[in-house]
Each structure stands twice: as structure tokens, then as C-alpha cells.
Design an enzyme around this catalytic site. Structure first.
Site, mmCIF file in Angstrom:
data_model
loop_
_atom_site.group_PDB
_atom_site.id
_atom_site.type_symbol
_atom_site.label_atom_id
_atom_site.label_comp_id
_atom_site.label_asym_id
_atom_site.label_seq_id
_atom_site.Cartn_x
_atom_site.Cartn_y
_atom_site.Cartn_z
ATOM 1 N NE ARG A 1 -3.849 -0.078 2.520
ATOM 2 C CZ ARG A 1 -5.123 -0.380 2.280
ATOM 3 N NH1 ARG A 1 -5.489 -1.620 2.062
ATOM 4 N NH2 ARG A 1 -6.042 0.547 2.268
ATOM 5 C CE1 TYR B 1 -4.278 7.024 -3.481
ATOM 6 C CE2 TYR B 1 -4.801 6.314 -1.245
ATOM 7 C CZ TYR B 1 -5.100 7.076 -2.363
ATOM 8 O OH TYR B 1 -6.208 7.900 -2.353
ATOM 9 C CG ASP B 2 -0.832 3.856 2.585
ATOM 10 O OD1 ASP B 2 -1.690 3.868 1.684
ATOM 11 O OD2 ASP B 2 -0.856 3.053 3.526
ATOM 12 N NE ARG C 1 -12.253 3.056 -4.379
ATOM 13 C CZ ARG C 1 -12.224 4.359 -4.660
ATOM 14 N NH1 ARG C 1 -11.956 5.219 -3.713
ATOM 15 N NH2 ARG C 1 -12.461 4.784 -5.880
ATOM 16 C CD GLN D 1 -11.932 -6.267 7.299
ATOM 17 O OE1 GLN D 1 -12.264 -7.108 8.117
ATOM 18 N NE2 GLN D 1 -11.769 -6.565 6.020
HETATM 19 N N1 UDP Z 1 -12.914 -5.507 1.272
HETATM 20 C C1 UDP Z 1 -13.630 -6.698 1.330
HETATM 21 N N2 UDP Z 1 -14.114 -7.209 0.173
HETATM 22 C C2 UDP Z 1 -13.946 -6.604 -1.035
HETATM 23 C C3 UDP Z 1 -13.205 -5.397 -1.078
HETATM 24 C C4 UDP Z 1 -12.702 -4.885 0.101
HETATM 25 O O1 UDP Z 1 -13.840 -7.269 2.419
HETATM 26 O O2 UDP Z 1 -14.419 -7.140 -2.048
HETATM 27 C C5 UDP Z 1 -12.409 -4.935 2.556
HETATM 28 C C6 UDP Z 1 -10.933 -4.573 2.542
HETATM 29 O O3 UDP Z 1 -10.136 -5.679 2.917
HETATM 30 C C7 UDP Z 1 -10.898 -3.456 3.560
HETATM 31 C C8 UDP Z 1 -12.258 -2.775 3.423
HETATM 32 O O4 UDP Z 1 -13.093 -3.720 2.764
HETATM 33 O O5 UDP Z 1 -10.786 -3.970 4.850
HETATM 34 C C9 UDP Z 1 -12.216 -1.504 2.619
HETATM 35 O O6 UDP Z 1 -11.549 -1.785 1.405
HETATM 36 P P1 UDP Z 1 -11.468 -0.731 0.199
HETATM 37 O O7 UDP Z 1 -10.605 -1.351 -0.866
HETATM 38 O O8 UDP Z 1 -12.826 -0.287 -0.167
HETATM 39 O O9 UDP Z 1 -10.763 0.541 0.828
HETATM 40 P P2 UDP Z 1 -9.501 0.776 1.795
HETATM 41 O O10 UDP Z 1 -8.933 -0.541 2.226
HETATM 42 O O11 UDP Z 1 -8.540 1.547 0.972
HETATM 43 O O12 UDP Z 1 -10.077 1.525 2.933
#
Ligand code: UDP
Length: 309
Positions: free
Chosen positions: A137, A140-141, A181, A204
Site C-alpha cells: 500500500r 499510495y500511502d 473497493r 475490520q
Molecule cells: N474488502 C472486502 N471485500 C472486497 C473489497 C474490500 O472485504 O471485495 C475490505 C478490505 O479488505 C478493507 C475494506 O473492505 O478492509 C475496505 O476496502 P477498500 O478497498 O474499499 O478501501 P480501503 O482498504 O482503501 O479503505
């Protein structure tokens, strides 16, 4: 002007600024954005589109710059991580260079990712974060952290009038169905009768903000005259990923949860402290997750029914 990608987040501020009568120039390299998101904007005489990659220099005469360039979905920003770093570093230098030269006010769309996998909860702007500098990550981060650094250095050394917002998870119409996402994935999976892919145990958390609220925050931040430090913009309504999956399954009326491996460095908890935004911008989100999901489902339903994804 809006030198940005007309990704879903870029198309909304363009629409808002055009409706107020501003001249808008939209820059995008169309890596993750799509032209259809701005077809409706093409009717405005005060709208111009330039297909341009902000990692390359460009000179424009403008009064304001909204710098939103960079894919925000992990799937997309990890597709070409070096390009992600270039967009955040070279792209930000180029955008700040324009601001310096033409004395434009500069707005940086930064991210809650600067807090990494946070050890403070909720996250306020004073928290310096817990970011892996060498992980998947990091492009991006760390890229966005450097973009913030550059923005502050141009402000201190070159007197550029800058604004930084840190955007927490956002969703809404114009997102690409293959965005990757969580909100778009779950809705599109449910609409197609596919399994809902929860990564890890789904314990999470994230806090989801509807895009129209975010755009109100953008404009409020850009148009207030104080130079305030980075400001969090997000909805503090924190949910587990399992809760989100259940809500979407309930609304769409179908979908079965399957567990998949949790991606590396996936933050365990995330929730914005928005006290600063409330105080300096008088801003807070108005659209509930419930209402926002209904609107997003309506949008994705049309895309899925039309086979447009
Ligand atoms: N996530 C999930 N299933 C998916 C896509 C994402 O469970 O099909 C989870 C991912 O592991 C994370 C959360 O949803 O914990 C948000 O993920 P996203 O990619 O939307 O954004 P970010 O991680 O950048 O906040």
C-alpha cells in the site's frame, strides 16, 4: 480549474463548480476515469476537457486548482505502483508549479491512508500515522504523504496558498463497477447474484461518506480564506465490513457471504475525527449510510442491467 482525473470523485466537483457558473478545465489521463462520467458536463459552455497525464508538465491560466489525480482503489493503485508514486510526487510538483506560477489557490485531495493502520482511534489530524514504508500500500500511502509534504513546502517556501483535505472512504454514483473497493464490489456482486467477498473475518471497520457530502466539504475548504492545516473529511459512522455486507444483502435481496484472505497491511480500524472540519468549515455529512447505499444501488443497478461495466 480542476486538473484531475474524471474519476467518480473528479466528476462531482466539476458538476458542482459548473452549476455555479465557474469556468472549469478538467484534466484526466483516463486511466481509471471514464468519459461517460462527464458526458453531461460537455453541454456546459464553461467546461473544457484536456486528456493529459499530470506527471507531464502543463501550463494553464487558472485561479484555483483541485488536485485529485491518482487512482484511490487499492486494486488500481497497486496495478502500476511506480506510476502511482509518480502521480503523487511528479504530478503534485507539476500541479503546485502551476499554482506557484499563476498564483492560484491549490487544493490537495489527500487521504486517510496517511494514518496507515492507525494506533489512534478515531483519527484526528494531529496523528502522524502508522505507515509501512515498503509494503504493497506504500505507493499510495507514502505517495500521498509526500504530496502533503510538497504542498506544505510550496506553501512555506513559495507562498503558495494551499488547502489539504484527508478523504476517508467515499462512495456514490459514477464509481466504476470494477472499481475494486468494498462498496462497489458488494453491490455489484449482490446485483449479479454472486458471492459477497468479505476479506478476512470482516471485523475490520471503515466509515463511509456519500460523495455529495464530500464535495460540499471540498468547496467549503477551497473557499474559506484561512490557511488551516490538513482537515479530515469523512463520515464518522463506523461500521464493520460484515455489517456493510449484511446491509447490502438486505437491500438488494440476495447474496451469500464468502470469506477470502485479508490483503496485506489492510488497516484494522478507521474512523475520522471531524471536529476540525465542523469548527473551521461548519461541515458535517448529511447523507446517512442507509440513504447513500440506496442511491448507489440504484446507480449500479442501471449499469449492471445495461451490461455497462
Ligand atoms: N474488502 C472486502 N471485500 C472486497 C473489497 C474490500 O472485504 O471485495 C475490505 C478490505 O479488505 C478493507 C475494506 O473492505 O478492509 C475496505 O476496502 P477498500 O478497498 O474499499 O478501501 P480501503 O482498504 O482503501 O479503505
Amino acid at each position: 480549474m480542476s486538473p484531475d482525473r474524471w474519476s467518480f470523485r473528479g466528476s462531482h466537483p466539476c458538476a458542482r463548480l459548473l452549476s455555479e457558473g465557474h469556468d472549469v478545465i478538467c484534466l484526466d489521463n483516463l486511466f481509471t476515469g471514464r468519459k461517460a462520467n462527464i458526458y453531461n458536463l460537455m453541454d456546459y459552455k464553461n467546461f473544457e476537457f484536456i486528456r493529459h497525464d499530470i506527471t507531464q508538465p502543463i501550463l494553464l491560466e487558472v485561479e484555483q486548482i483541485y488536485h485529485l489525480a491518482c487512482p484511490a482503489s487499492p486494486v488500481h493503485y497497486q496495478f502500476n505502483p511506480v506510476k502511482t508514486v509518480k502521480t503523487n510526487v511528479m504530478g503534485t510538483i507539476n500541479a503546485l508549479g502551476i499554482a506557484k506560477r499563476v498564483k492560484a489557490r491549490f487544493f490537495l485531495a489527500s487521504t486517510s491512508e496517511v494514518y496507515g493502520d492507525p494506533k489512534e482511534h478515531p483519527q484526528s489530524e494531529g496523528y502522524w500515522g502508522n505507515v509501512n514504508p515498503i509494503g504493497i500500500r506504500s505507493c499510495y500511502d507514502e505517495g500521498k504523504r509526500m504530496a502533503e509534504t510538497l504542498t506544505m513546502d510550496y506553501h512555506r517556501s513559495n507562498a503558495v496558498d494551499t488547502r489539504i483535505v484527508r478523504i476517508f472512504n467515499t462512495f456514490g454514483p459514477n464509481m466504476h463497477p470494477q472499481d475494486g473497493r468494498v462498496v462497489s464490489n458488494f453491490i455489484v456482486q449482490a446485483l449479479q447474484g454472486k458471492d459477497i467477498t468479505v476479506y478476512g473475518e470482516g471485523e475490520q471497520t471503515r466509515s463511509f461518506c456519500y460523495v455529495s457530502d464530500l464535495v460540499e466539504g471540498f468547496v467549503a475548504m477551497m473557499n474559506q480564506d484561512e490557511h488551516v492545516g490538513p482537515v479530515n473529511l469523512g463520515n464518522p459512522d463506523e461500521r464493520t465490513i460484515l455489517e456493510l455486507a449484511d446491509m447490502i444483502i438486505g437491500k438488494v435481496g440476495q447474496g451469500k457471504i464468502v470469506k477470502e484472505p485479508l490483503p496485506k497491511d489492510d488497516p484494522a480500524r478507521r474512523k475520522p475525527d471531524i471536529s476540525l472540519a465542523k469548527k473551521v468549515l461548519g461541515w458535517e455529512p448529511k447523507v446517512s449510510l442507509d440513504e447513500g447505499l440506496d442511491k448507489a444501488i440504484e446507480y449500479f443497478r442501471k449499469r449492471v442491467e445495461a451490461g455497462d461495466f
